[in-house]
Design a protein around this motif. Structure first.
Motif, PDB file in Angstrom:
ATOM      1  N   LYS A 172       0.829  -1.209   0.000  1.00 36.06           N
ATOM      2  CA  LYS A 172       0.000   0.000   0.000  1.00 36.06           C
ATOM      3  C   LYS A 172       0.864   1.259   0.000  1.00 36.06           C
ATOM      4  O   LYS A 172       0.564   2.233  -0.702  1.00 36.06           O
ATOM      5  CB  LYS A 172      -0.940   0.004   1.208  1.00 36.06           C
ATOM      6  CG  LYS A 172      -2.073  -0.987   1.104  1.00 36.06           C
ATOM      7  CD  LYS A 172      -2.923  -0.982   2.360  1.00 36.06           C
ATOM      8  CE  LYS A 172      -3.956  -2.097   2.312  1.00 36.06           C
ATOM      9  NZ  LYS A 172      -4.705  -2.209   3.568  1.00 36.06           N
ATOM     10  N   GLU A 173       1.922   1.254   0.789  1.00 40.82           N
ATOM     11  CA  GLU A 173       2.826   2.406   0.840  1.00 40.82           C
ATOM     12  C   GLU A 173       3.519   2.616  -0.501  1.00 40.82           C
ATOM     13  O   GLU A 173       3.660   3.750  -0.968  1.00 40.82           O
ATOM     14  CB  GLU A 173       3.862   2.234   1.959  1.00 40.82           C
ATOM     15  CG  GLU A 173       3.292   2.373   3.351  1.00 40.82           C
ATOM     16  CD  GLU A 173       2.655   3.732   3.609  1.00 40.82           C
ATOM     17  OE1 GLU A 173       3.256   4.767   3.235  1.00 40.82           O
ATOM     18  OE2 GLU A 173       1.537   3.761   4.165  1.00 40.82           O
ATOM     19  N   VAL A 175       2.409   1.750  -3.424  1.00 41.36           N
ATOM     20  CA  VAL A 175       1.407   2.240  -4.374  1.00 41.36           C
ATOM     21  C   VAL A 175       1.209   3.743  -4.178  1.00 41.36           C
ATOM     22  O   VAL A 175       1.123   4.495  -5.149  1.00 41.36           O
ATOM     23  CB  VAL A 175       0.078   1.464  -4.229  1.00 41.36           C
ATOM     24  CG1 VAL A 175      -1.048   2.144  -4.983  1.00 41.36           C
ATOM     25  CG2 VAL A 175       0.247   0.028  -4.697  1.00 41.36           C
ATOM     26  N   LYS A 176       1.158   4.191  -2.926  1.00 40.26           N
ATOM     27  CA  LYS A 176       1.016   5.626  -2.646  1.00 40.26           C
ATOM     28  C   LYS A 176       2.185   6.408  -3.234  1.00 40.26           C
ATOM     29  O   LYS A 176       2.004   7.464  -3.834  1.00 40.26           O
ATOM     30  CB  LYS A 176       0.945   5.878  -1.134  1.00 40.26           C
ATOM     31  CG  LYS A 176      -0.364   5.565  -0.500  1.00 40.26           C
ATOM     32  CD  LYS A 176      -0.300   5.909   0.980  1.00 40.26           C
ATOM     33  CE  LYS A 176      -1.523   5.441   1.714  1.00 40.26           C
ATOM     34  NZ  LYS A 176      -1.416   5.696   3.161  1.00 40.26           N
ATOM     35  N   ALA A 178       4.149   5.516  -5.690  1.00 38.64           N
ATOM     36  CA  ALA A 178       4.102   5.446  -7.151  1.00 38.64           C
ATOM     37  C   ALA A 178       3.082   6.422  -7.720  1.00 38.64           C
ATOM     38  O   ALA A 178       3.271   6.967  -8.807  1.00 38.64           O
ATOM     39  CB  ALA A 178       3.786   4.027  -7.602  1.00 38.64           C
ATOM     40  N   ILE A 179       2.006   6.667  -6.995  1.00 38.32           N
ATOM     41  CA  ILE A 179       0.963   7.585  -7.459  1.00 38.32           C
ATOM     42  C   ILE A 179       1.451   9.026  -7.370  1.00 38.32           C
ATOM     43  O   ILE A 179       1.120   9.853  -8.207  1.00 38.32           O
ATOM     44  CB  ILE A 179      -0.339   7.381  -6.656  1.00 38.32           C
ATOM     45  CG1 ILE A 179      -0.934   6.020  -6.984  1.00 38.32           C
ATOM     46  CG2 ILE A 179      -1.340   8.489  -6.944  1.00 38.32           C
ATOM     47  CD1 ILE A 179      -2.143   5.652  -6.153  1.00 38.32           C
ATOM     48  N   LEU A 180       2.249   9.335  -6.352  1.00 41.34           N
ATOM     49  CA  LEU A 180       2.743  10.705  -6.176  1.00 41.34           C
ATOM     50  C   LEU A 180       3.727  10.987  -7.244  1.00 41.34           C
ATOM     51  O   LEU A 180       4.010  11.702  -7.971  1.00 41.34           O
ATOM     52  CB  LEU A 180       3.407  10.873  -4.806  1.00 41.34           C
ATOM     53  CG  LEU A 180       2.483  10.652  -3.612  1.00 41.34           C
ATOM     54  CD1 LEU A 180       3.296  10.740  -2.329  1.00 41.34           C
ATOM     55  CD2 LEU A 180       1.369  11.678  -3.592  1.00 41.34           C
TER      56      LEU A 180
END
Length: 180
Positions: A172-173, A175-176, A178-180
């Motif tokens: 989850k971290e 993914v966060k 990668a989105i930023l």
């Protein structure tokens, strides 16, 4: 079922006053097992055409003095009120209240491999220190998908100290990030 809960609450109060909380608990669950497994009792108990006085007498004979007088009086009251059906619900409401009073908590322990009583003792001490759980009743389940570690579920609380849980958090971290 509200009526069953009220009977359970009244029994709890009476059990506290008379020092019979545990006795009532045991006898109510004995009663539940009888309902589940004893055709003779069920034939008497659920016969709504039988006269109340006859039913009371037959119930008294059925138990033969092997029942607390307060529980027997509860049965008589249910017969008088024609509420026989709720007897199956009363033990569960009683248990819910009883567990809160004595501090019993069902704790589901999920592990990847079998654990011994030494580990459960450590968990018990930790639960008391961290959450004030006095009397944990452990339900151990082996689930190899957690890979390792332990997961605890109790009172709507989840404590996930499993490898799978840690990996999921890391994912989850990432993914966060990668989105930023």
């Amino acid at each position: 079922m509200l009526a069953a809960k009220r009977y359970a609450e009244a029994l709890i109060k009476l059990g506290q006053e008379e020092g019979k909380l545990e006795i009532f608990y045991e006898q109510l669950f004995k009663m539940f097992e009888i309902i589940k497994n004893n055709n003779e009792f069920n034939t008497i108990w659920f016969d709504l055409e039988m006269k109340r006085s006859e039913k009371k007498q037959r119930i008294k004979v059925f138990f033969g003095g092997d029942i607390d007088s307060y529980i027997l009086n509860l049965l008589y009251l249910l017969i008088d009120k024609r509420r026989e059906i709720i007897l199956t619900y009363i033990p569960f409401y009683y248990k819910e209240i009883y567990d809160k009073i004595v501090g019993n908590v069902d704790v589901q322990v999920i592990v990847a491999h079998e654990i011994g009583s030494d580990v459960l003792n450590k968990i018990s001490k930790w639960l008391l220190k961290k959450y004030g759980v006095k009397n944990p009743r452990f339900i151990v389940k082996v689930d190899k998908s957690i890979i390792g570690g332990i997961k605890l579920l109790f009172n709507n609380i989840e404590v996930d100290a499993s490898i799978k849980g840690a990996l999921d958090s890391m994912r989850k971290e990432l993914v966060k990030i990668a989105i930023l």
